[in-house]
Motif scaffolding. Structure first.
Motif, mmCIF file in Angstrom:
data_model
loop_
_atom_site.group_PDB
_atom_site.id
_atom_site.type_symbol
_atom_site.label_atom_id
_atom_site.label_comp_id
_atom_site.label_asym_id
_atom_site.label_seq_id
_atom_site.Cartn_x
_atom_site.Cartn_y
_atom_site.Cartn_z
ATOM 1 N N LYS A 184 1.465 -1.274 -0.334
ATOM 2 C CA LYS A 184 0.136 0.368 -0.347
ATOM 3 C C LYS A 184 1.302 1.398 0.320
ATOM 4 C CE LYS A 184 -3.557 -2.214 2.442
ATOM 5 N NZ LYS A 184 -3.441 -3.386 2.595
ATOM 6 N N LEU A 185 0.378 1.939 -1.146
ATOM 7 C CA LEU A 185 1.882 3.111 -1.108
ATOM 8 C C LEU A 185 0.344 4.378 -1.139
ATOM 9 C CD1 LEU A 185 3.797 2.431 -4.347
ATOM 10 C CD2 LEU A 185 4.262 2.494 -1.708
ATOM 11 N N CYS A 186 1.256 5.610 -0.606
ATOM 12 C CA CYS A 186 0.293 6.848 -0.511
ATOM 13 C C CYS A 186 1.276 7.980 -0.349
ATOM 14 C CB CYS A 186 -0.232 7.346 0.890
ATOM 15 S SG CYS A 186 0.404 6.999 2.582
ATOM 16 N N ARG A 187 0.718 8.703 -1.128
ATOM 17 C CA ARG A 187 1.493 10.256 -1.264
ATOM 18 C C ARG A 187 0.819 11.002 0.029
ATOM 19 N NH1 ARG A 187 0.141 13.066 -4.475
ATOM 20 N NH2 ARG A 187 2.132 14.320 -5.080
ATOM 21 N N PHE A 188 1.587 11.526 0.699
ATOM 22 C CA PHE A 188 0.579 12.574 1.637
ATOM 23 C C PHE A 188 1.843 13.177 2.566
ATOM 24 C CE2 PHE A 188 4.315 10.101 3.458
ATOM 25 C CZ PHE A 188 5.117 10.358 4.798
ATOM 26 N N PRO A 231 -7.364 6.289 0.477
ATOM 27 C CA PRO A 231 -5.994 7.387 0.858
ATOM 28 C C PRO A 231 -5.025 7.092 -0.124
ATOM 29 C CG PRO A 231 -6.876 5.619 2.183
ATOM 30 C CD PRO A 231 -8.615 5.102 1.257
ATOM 31 N N TRP A 232 -5.123 5.618 -0.407
ATOM 32 C CA TRP A 232 -3.366 4.991 -0.868
ATOM 33 C C TRP A 232 -3.961 3.928 -2.613
ATOM 34 C CZ3 TRP A 232 -4.374 4.277 4.943
ATOM 35 C CH2 TRP A 232 -5.324 3.217 5.421
ATOM 36 N N LEU A 233 -2.776 3.275 -2.757
ATOM 37 C CA LEU A 233 -2.906 2.583 -4.244
ATOM 38 C C LEU A 233 -2.259 1.580 -2.636
ATOM 39 C CD1 LEU A 233 -3.198 2.704 -7.530
ATOM 40 C CD2 LEU A 233 -0.686 2.679 -6.862
ATOM 41 N N VAL A 234 -3.375 0.624 -3.054
ATOM 42 C CA VAL A 234 -2.778 -0.933 -2.731
ATOM 43 C C VAL A 234 -3.029 -1.468 -4.583
ATOM 44 C CG1 VAL A 234 -4.186 -3.317 -2.427
ATOM 45 C CG2 VAL A 234 -4.863 -0.940 -0.590
#
Length: 287
Positions: free
Chosen positions: A2-6, A195-198
């Motif tokens: 799981k990747l997010c930008r924050f 909220p994120w990319l799975v």
């Protein structure tokens, strides 16, 4: 994964212990000069960067997931593609409700085709949704979003999932009216992603995911992606028969029945099974 930008463009890996900052990995992306590519650089190079991301996640700073500001997990989608009336029950409610259909003949996604949302409509789940036109109805639409990982054109359904980088929860916010969908659905903040990319390896079957949405605690939408008229492989094949799909392009796969209006100050809570839930406030005032 799981990747997010924050927090203004930092890159994170979502782990049970928190969000691990792996932003230094972005320095490995190739430098670009004008004319810039029409795709998202991180998504395009994600397979090659995964070992570096794993290494950075072992030592990166950890953040509390409830304390960060979530940016859209895809920074620069070349296209945001929408799939209209792609659940039969939603097609029926659109045909029976003049406030949704506005006199249009509600037939099928095969007749209507797909539509594009402006990239400027894109926001992450920490941003507010800012409504426009108080005299008109603004609706929520929960959707599964598919993020393309590899360039493809005229891809076969049997091969379509090989071109997917991952999946995310999406809201296709909609201003009701008589204008074309690409116009009414491209208002700033009307394309929510996160909220994120799975990554695709964690979603073995995108055709069996529950979707849900509440407004101010009231259940509005409940469905499963097995009810899609055009499932994910067929949507990718359909889209790529018209467009070249590039890394980072987002396909919003359609919304189920239960769409309804939201007003300033409302709380939207929604999610797609295994992809993360969101809780967003509609801004207290119209734009």
């Amino acid at each position: 994964m799981k990747l997010c930008r924050f927090n203004g463009g930092r890159l994170g890996v979502v782990r049970p212990e928190g969000i691990v900052d792996v932003t230094p990995v972005l320095d490995l992306l190739p430098a670009q000069r004008y004319p810039l590519p029409r795709h998202d650089l991180l998504i395009a190079h994600l397979p090659a960067l995964l070992p570096a991301i794993e290494a950075a996640a072992a030592v990166g700073e950890r953040f509390d997931p409830v304390q960060v500001f979530y940016d859209p997990p895809v920074a620069n989608p070349g296209k945001i593609i929408g799939a209209p009336i792609n659940y039969q029950a939603h097609a029926q409610e659109s045909a029976s409700n003049a406030q949704i259909g506005h006199g249009r003949a509600i037939t099928s996604i095969g007749d209507w085709g797909l539509f594009l949302k402006a990239g400027s409509a894109l926001v992450g789940v920490s941003a507010p949704i800012t409504l426009r036109f108080p005299e008109r109805r603004n609706d929520h639409e929960i959707e599964l979003a598919v993020v393309i990982g590899r360039r493809c054109h005229q891809v076969a359904q049997a091969d379509a999932l090989q071109h997917v980088a991952g999946y995310a929860t999406a809201l296709d916010m909609t201003l009701r009216g008589t204008e074309f969908q690409c116009f009414r659905k491209s208002i700033d903040s009307y394309a929510v992603l996160g909220p994120w990319l799975v990554t695709a390896d964690e979603v073995p079957d995108p055709g069996a995911l529950d979707l849900w949405l509440n407004v101010n605690g009231e259940p509005r939408q409940r469905a499963n992606t097995r009810q899609l008229i055009y499932d994910v492989p067929r949507l990718i094949a359909f889209a790529s028969s018209f467009y070249t799909l590039e890394p980072g392009d987002v396909i919003m796969t359609g919304t189920p029945e239960g769409v309804g209006p939201v007003l300033p100050g409302d709380l939207i809570e929604a999610g797609v099974q295994g992809l993360g839930d969101l809780a967003m406030r509609v801004a207290p005032d119209y734009a």
